[in-house]
Design an enzyme around this catalytic site. Structure first.
Site, PDB file in Angstrom:
ATOM      1  N   LYS A 139       1.217   4.512  -2.813  1.00 24.14           N
ATOM      2  CA  LYS A 139       1.155   5.862  -2.281  1.00 24.14           C
ATOM      3  C   LYS A 139       2.490   6.565  -2.641  1.00 24.14           C
ATOM      4  CE  LYS A 139      -3.116   5.956  -1.141  1.00 24.14           C
ATOM      5  NZ  LYS A 139      -4.136   6.867  -1.957  1.00 24.14           N
ATOM      6  N   TYR A 195       0.888  -1.283  -0.001  1.00 28.13           N
ATOM      7  CA  TYR A 195       0.027  -0.005   0.023  1.00 28.13           C
ATOM      8  C   TYR A 195       0.859   1.272   0.149  1.00 28.13           C
ATOM      9  CZ  TYR A 195      -3.245   3.691   1.696  1.00 28.13           C
ATOM     10  OH  TYR A 195      -3.840   4.797   1.972  1.00 28.13           O
TER      11      TYR A 195
END
Length: 285
Positions: free
Chosen positions: A153, A149
């Protein structure tokens, strides 16, 4: 349609998330707010005046093209604000990560915004508009159990940095924003470590981690500040708003590179894992 009417498009407006808060905030500021939800999601929570809702699957390009046609018909080919908010979360140790769900997360978290900008840039240029990409402190610091994750980002942050420079001659503003805790963890609440994982000694801690409720800034307060920033003639390039963002940005800028190793060792009880690993080695396992 008034020639002075302004339009804001926010992706990922499922119930309880920051997308819902953002689209309602733009509507309250007099913009015609356009929300997207997944084809399988209800839009009942977006029924108030000033909000138009469409279905969108960011992993399907035709779905984006269909949305573009609908918005062209609605706005006359103009768009003042695009907020790339839709996102997925995948919580797991780096060594136990399964690639298939991570590929889908990249499709939503990074390739989704890329496709949205690719297909909607002409509307934004026509309106001298703004693009807001919702990032995360996970893309800045090595927050445990979020390696994949965090990678989405971090990629979004760097792509947005370059996009900002490239769009500046065309009078389109680009803003990276974060962080806010919402219901993005809802799909990970039942996730467990594999039984054979080297991290198995931390299974109970991991369970508490995925089931936690983050103590962060109220999503409507966050939305109000992000919307206000996005409508400024010269907004901040990085607009971070929340309880922990300032201190995290400070230490990431001025502390030594392994500063977060020490912090997360304590936060995630890695000494327990080290001791269990040493015991395992002594036992010849």
């Amino acid at each position: 349609m008034s020639s002075k009417e302004r339009f804001a498009l926010v992706t990922g407006c499922g119930k309880g998330g920051i997308g819902e808060a953002l689209v309602k905030e733009y509507a309250s500021r007099g913009l015609h707010a356009i929300a997207t939800v997944l084809p399988t999601e209800s839009s009942d929570h977006l029924s108030e005046p000033g909000i138009t809702c469409f279905k969108l699957d960011l992993t399907v390009e035709q779905s984006i093209l269909d949305l573009k046609q609908s918005i062209q018909d609605l706005t006359g080919g103009r768009l003042d604000v695009l907020v790339n908010n839709a996102g997925l979360c995948y919580t797991m140790t780096a060594i136990d990560t399964e690639i298939i769900p991570v590929k889908r997360m990249f499709d939503v978290n990074i390739f989704g915004p890329m496709q949205m900008v690719h297909h909607f840039h002409d509307m934004l240029i026509r309106s001298r508009g703004a693009i807001v990409n919702i990032g995360s402190i996970g893309g800045v610091v090595p927050y445990l159990y979020g390696s994949s994750y965090n990678a989405t980002k971090a990629a979004l942050h760097h792509w947005s940095n370059t996009l900002r420079v490239e769009m500046s001659p065309l009078n389109v503003r680009v803003i990276i924003s974060g962080e806010i805790g919402t219901n993005i963890l809802k799909n990970d609440i039942h996730r467990q470590l594999p039984e054979a994982s080297y991290y198995a000694p931390l299974a109970s801690e991991f369970k508490k981690h995925v089931q936690r409720v983050p103590e962060t800034t109220n999503r409507f307060e966050y939305a109000a500040n992000v919307a206000a920033e996005s409508l400024k003639p010269s907004p901040a390039a990085w607009f971070w708003y929340g309880k922990t963002t300032s201190i995290i940005r400070f230490f990431d800028t001025f502390a030594w590179r392994t500063f977060w190793d020490m912090i997360f060792w304590r936060t995630f009880n890695l000494a327990k894992l080290r001791d269990a690993h040493c015991t395992r080695l002594k036992g010849g396992l």
